[in-house]
Each structure stands twice: as structure tokens, then as C-alpha cells.
Design an enzyme around this catalytic site. Structure first.
Site, PDB file in Angstrom:
ATOM      1  N   ASP A  39      24.304  33.622  46.800  1.00 19.16           N
ATOM      2  CA  ASP A  39      25.754  33.581  46.614  1.00 19.16           C
ATOM      3  C   ASP A  39      26.141  32.514  45.588  1.00 19.16           C
ATOM      4  OD1 ASP A  39      25.976  35.591  48.431  1.00 19.16           O
ATOM      5  OD2 ASP A  39      26.693  34.324  50.079  1.00 19.16           O
ATOM      6  N   GLU A  41      24.408  31.526  42.988  1.00 21.05           N
ATOM      7  CA  GLU A  41      24.148  32.042  41.633  1.00 21.05           C
ATOM      8  C   GLU A  41      25.229  33.043  41.228  1.00 21.05           C
ATOM      9  OE1 GLU A  41      19.371  32.323  41.019  1.00 21.05           O
ATOM     10  OE2 GLU A  41      20.204  33.355  42.735  1.00 21.05           O
ATOM     11  N   TYR A  42      25.590  33.904  42.177  1.00 22.19           N
ATOM     12  CA  TYR A  42      26.634  34.895  41.911  1.00 22.19           C
ATOM     13  C   TYR A  42      27.938  34.183  41.548  1.00 22.19           C
ATOM     14  CZ  TYR A  42      30.042  38.588  42.664  1.00 22.19           C
ATOM     15  OH  TYR A  42      31.087  39.467  42.503  1.00 22.19           O
ATOM     16  N   LEU A  89      39.740  36.329  47.769  1.00 20.53           N
ATOM     17  CA  LEU A  89      40.360  34.994  47.768  1.00 20.53           C
ATOM     18  C   LEU A  89      39.910  34.247  46.518  1.00 20.53           C
ATOM     19  CD1 LEU A  89      39.637  33.752  51.419  1.00 20.53           C
ATOM     20  CD2 LEU A  89      41.902  34.182  50.466  1.00 20.53           C
ATOM     21  N   GLU A 121      41.233  27.370  58.256  1.00 25.28           N
ATOM     22  CA  GLU A 121      40.354  28.142  59.141  1.00 25.28           C
ATOM     23  C   GLU A 121      38.937  28.126  58.592  1.00 25.28           C
ATOM     24  OE1 GLU A 121      41.942  32.180  59.443  1.00 25.28           O
ATOM     25  OE2 GLU A 121      43.927  31.344  59.113  1.00 25.28           O
ATOM     26  N   LYS A 123      35.749  29.873  57.015  1.00 24.28           N
ATOM     27  CA  LYS A 123      35.513  31.066  56.200  1.00 24.28           C
ATOM     28  C   LYS A 123      34.227  31.700  56.715  1.00 24.28           C
ATOM     29  CE  LYS A 123      35.482  32.880  51.563  1.00 24.28           C
ATOM     30  NZ  LYS A 123      34.224  33.605  51.628  1.00 24.28           N
ATOM     31  N   ARG A 144      36.309  46.956  53.932  1.00 30.40           N
ATOM     32  CA  ARG A 144      37.253  46.613  52.869  1.00 30.40           C
ATOM     33  C   ARG A 144      37.082  47.525  51.653  1.00 30.40           C
ATOM     34  NH1 ARG A 144      36.986  40.820  49.948  1.00 30.40           N
ATOM     35  NH2 ARG A 144      35.178  41.861  49.088  1.00 30.40           N
ATOM     36  N   GLU A 181      36.598  39.643  60.366  1.00 34.05           N
ATOM     37  CA  GLU A 181      35.237  39.613  59.855  1.00 34.05           C
ATOM     38  C   GLU A 181      34.258  40.046  60.949  1.00 34.05           C
ATOM     39  OE1 GLU A 181      35.693  38.576  56.774  1.00 34.05           O
ATOM     40  OE2 GLU A 181      33.681  38.142  56.038  1.00 34.05           O
ATOM     41  N   LYS A 325      35.246  26.407  49.012  1.00 31.63           N
ATOM     42  CA  LYS A 325      33.832  26.755  49.211  1.00 31.63           C
ATOM     43  C   LYS A 325      32.984  25.514  49.417  1.00 31.63           C
ATOM     44  CE  LYS A 325      33.267  31.372  48.246  1.00 31.63           C
ATOM     45  NZ  LYS A 325      32.172  32.282  47.975  1.00 31.63           N
TER      46      LYS A 325
END
Ligand code: NAD
Length: 342
Positions: A39, A41-42, A89, A121, A123, A144, A181, A325
Site C-alpha cells: 500500500d 508503494e501504491y 478519501l 475514527e 481507518k 463499493r 467496512e 495515514k
């Protein structure tokens, strides 16, 4: 000048490469549930493309992944059109970036934003779904997908015992969509993998992708065997619907809980952005290690729903919320290096 032209051509080529890499990674992540990039790297590639497109608007394309949510649903599962689009987001990777977000929304909606407070909240790192309830009864559940159209996975979602088939208490009449989720606990994930090893079956790479994969099985009996869980965090109603019985994100979460929807217990009503910073640091450095499920950040939302409405959305994300993040979890990123089958 010639130099500038050459430079722009190089940047255009770079943007093209980034788009291709991001599209491929999104396909592997959202459609195959089998990522080959971490994630982090993405996120780096995505950030680089966003920056390039911001600094050089002439390099923007209509089909850029920076404008889209998720990936096109490509399975044989039936399609479901969401009443209200499911967005992504924006990200803040530091306290400074979070403060810049507050400055932006204060410029748009005035100083009131600073005094209205925030709800912070966890994530949760799972797969986003939307549960459609009609007069309090579960009618449909969908992934989604691309934000507008997802996959109808109702029979699979019905296998998740903690998702109520009928909401409890006083629920507004008509249709409403509860968003949240689907995830797996580490305990459930490890037990499942241990059983697979014992049965000579390949193990799964990580809880997030196994949850997303289990959700999209064609046979609900397969889904039922996977330890899926659910946390709710949003409610959407069609335009013109009757008012909902809450005025803030905090009250929304309390209402969801009163309806019998599981809500992540770690949340904080923050008066100022400093409170948000402090809570996010505490979650990252202390609470994260005690959780039995994966998170990849904190989500910060302007608490007042009236202000949220005033701020609205921009492209693929709401202006009134942002993901703060965290640094990637080492344990989770190294897992990707082990070759496994899904
Ligand atoms: P995102 O996951 O960064 O943020 C949006 C999502 O957060 C929402 O759709 C929702 O599902 C989720 N969420 C969790 N808790 C929430 C809460 N309390 N309130 C609101 N939302 C909450 O954005 P995205 O568009 O879903 O995906 C992008 C991310 O997916 C990347 O940053 C990366 O981590 C991952 N990804 C990885 C790869 C890869 O190859 N490894 C590829 C594509 C995407």
C-alpha cells in the site's frame, strides 16, 4: 523553448507510466484481491501522479486514476447502483498536511469549521460495503465498486452474523444505506490459515485481501466459512428523504450502535485539530498494537452534518473528511513478499 518542451515530454511520459502502473495495481487489488505492490508503494505512485497533474494541468487526462474511485466491477456478480455515490478519501501523511486540510476548509466555509469540532475514527483496512435497509429490514448489500456501481453480494453479507437483518429500535421509514467496512480480525485470520495448512490448502496473504476476496465469492457457503466482521461508520439516504435523527457524525455513530450495527469502539470527539493530532498519535503509537484488526490510519470528519453539506465533495473525495495515514505496518508489508495463493 526546446528544453522546456523536452522536459514537458518527459513529464508526460512519466505521467503515462504512473497511470499504467496505478491502473494495473488497482486491478490486482480491487478486482483480483491479490495486490503485488505494498500500500505504501501504491500511495507513493498515486501521490506522484497527483502532484504532476496539479503542477501541470495540461498533463491531466479524463481517464486518470486520480479522478476515480476503486476499479470497475468485473465479476459475474449482479450489479448494484448506489443511492448516493460511495467516495474515497483524501490523504494526509503528516500533521502539517492535516493542518493544511483544515486551512482549506476554513477558507471555504469560514472560521465556524474550527469551532464545530471533529469526530476522529479508526481507518479500518477492509473492504467498503453498503447495506440497503428498507423500513429497517436488510434488502441489499453491495461492494463499493467504482463508487457509483458496485457488486450485489447480498447472500454473502447475510452470512456475517453481526450484520443485523432487521435494525433495532426506532428507524426512519423508507430506504437508507449504511456504509462500513468488512474486515477480518487477526485472530480469525490466523485460525483460518492454520486450518488451511492442516487441510493442505494454500494460505492467504493478509486479512484485508482475504476479507475482500471472501466477500466476492460466487458461493455464499464459501463466504460463510471465512471469519468476516463488520463495522459501520456512515449513513446515506436518497435526496428528499426524511431527515435523519442525528445532526453530527458523533451522533450518527451512536445511532448506528443503537440500531444494532457494530461500530468501532475507538473514536474521539475532538474540539480542536490539536486534539485530533494527539488522538491520531496515540492510536498509531499505542492503541494500534492492541487492536485485533488492521487499520491504516485515522479518519477525521467535520462533526456537523450541516457543515459537511456546505463543504460538499470534490471529485472522488468529500472535502469534509480526510484520512490521516500512518506509516505502514512492517509486519503487514513484509507479508506481501511471501508468495501465496488466494
Ligand atoms: P482509502 O482506503 O485510502 O480510503 C477510503 C476508504 O476508507 C473508504 O472507502 C472506506 O472504505 C475506508 N474507511 C475505513 N474506515 C473508515 C471510516 N471510519 N470512515 C470512513 N471511511 C473509512 O481509499 P481507497 O480509494 O479505498 O483506496 C486507496 C488505498 O487502497 C490506497 O491508499 C492503498 O492503501 C490501497 N490500494 C492498494 C493497492 C496496492 O496495489 N497495494 C492498489 C489500490 C489501492
Amino acid at each position: 523553448t526546446r528544453n522546456e518542451e523536452e522536459e514537458l515530454a518527459a513529464l508526460a511520459a512519466r505521467a503515462g507510466t504512473l497511470r499504467e502502473q496505478i491502473e494495473q495495481a488497482s486491478y490486482e487489488y480491487y478486482v483480483l484481491d491479490r495486490p503485488t505492490l505494498s500500500d505504501a508503494e501504491y500511495d507513493r505512485l498515486f501521490r506522484e501522479l497527483q502532484t504532476l497533474e496539479r503542477e501541470h494541468p495540461e498533463l491531466r487526462t479524463e481517464d486518470s486514476p486520480t479522478l476515480r474511485v476503486g476499479a470497475e466491477p468485473q465479476s459475474v456478480l449482479p450489479k448494484h447502483t448506489h443511492l448516493v455515490p460511495m467516495l474515497s478519501l483524501g490523504n494526509a501523511f503528516s500533521d502539517e498536511e492535516l493542518a493544511e486540510w483544515e486551512e482549506r476548509i476554513v477558507r471555504l466555509a469560514g472560521d465556524e469549521v474550527r469551532h464545530a469540532g471533529y469526530t476522529a475514527e479508526l481507518k479500518i483496512d477492509g473492504a467498503a460495503v453498503s447495506l440497503t435497509y428498507r423500513d429497517g429490514v436488510l434488502a441489499t448489500g453491495a461492494t463499493r465498486g467504482n463508487g457509483t456501481v458496485g457488486e450485489d453480494v447480498t447472500p454473502n453479507l447475510r452470512t456475517i452474523r453481526e450484520i443485523p437483518l432487521r435494525l433495532r429500535g426506532k428507524v426512519p421509514a423508507g430506504v437508507l444505506e449504511i456504509r462500513g467496512e468488512v474486515y477480518m480480525t487477526y485472530t480469525g485470520f490466523e485460525k483460518m490459515n492454520a486450518e488451511r495448512v492442516a487441510a493442505g490448502e494454500p494460505v492467504f496473504a493478509n486479512p484485508r485481501n482475504s476479507a475482500a476476496g471472501a466477500l466476492r465469492q460466487l458461493d455464499p457457503k464459501m463466504t460463510a466459512k471465512r471469519p468476516l466482521r463488520f463495522f459501520g461508520y456512515a449513513v446515506a439516504v436518497p435526496e428528499g428523504a426524511r431527515a435523519l435523527p442525528f445532526a453530527s457524525q458523533w451522533e450518527l455513530l451512536e445511532t448506528l450502535a443503537s440500531w444494532g450495527i457494530p461500530v468501532a469502539p475507538h473514536r474521539r470527539r475532538c474540539v480542536t485539530l490539536d486534539d485530533v493530532h494527539a488522538w491520531a498519535h496515540d492510536v498509531e503509537q499505542v492503541q494500534r498494537a492492541t487492536l485485533d484488526f488492521a487499520i491504516d490510519g485515522a479518519v477525521v470528519k467535520v462533526d456537523s452534518l450541516a457543515l459537511q453539506g456546505e463543504l460538499g465533495d470534490v471529485g472522488r473525495e468529500p472535502r469534509w473528511a480526510i484520512a490521516r495515514k500512518f506509516a505502514p505496518d512492517i509486519a503487514e508489508t513484509t507479508l506481501l513478499d511471501i508468495k501465496v495463493n488466494v
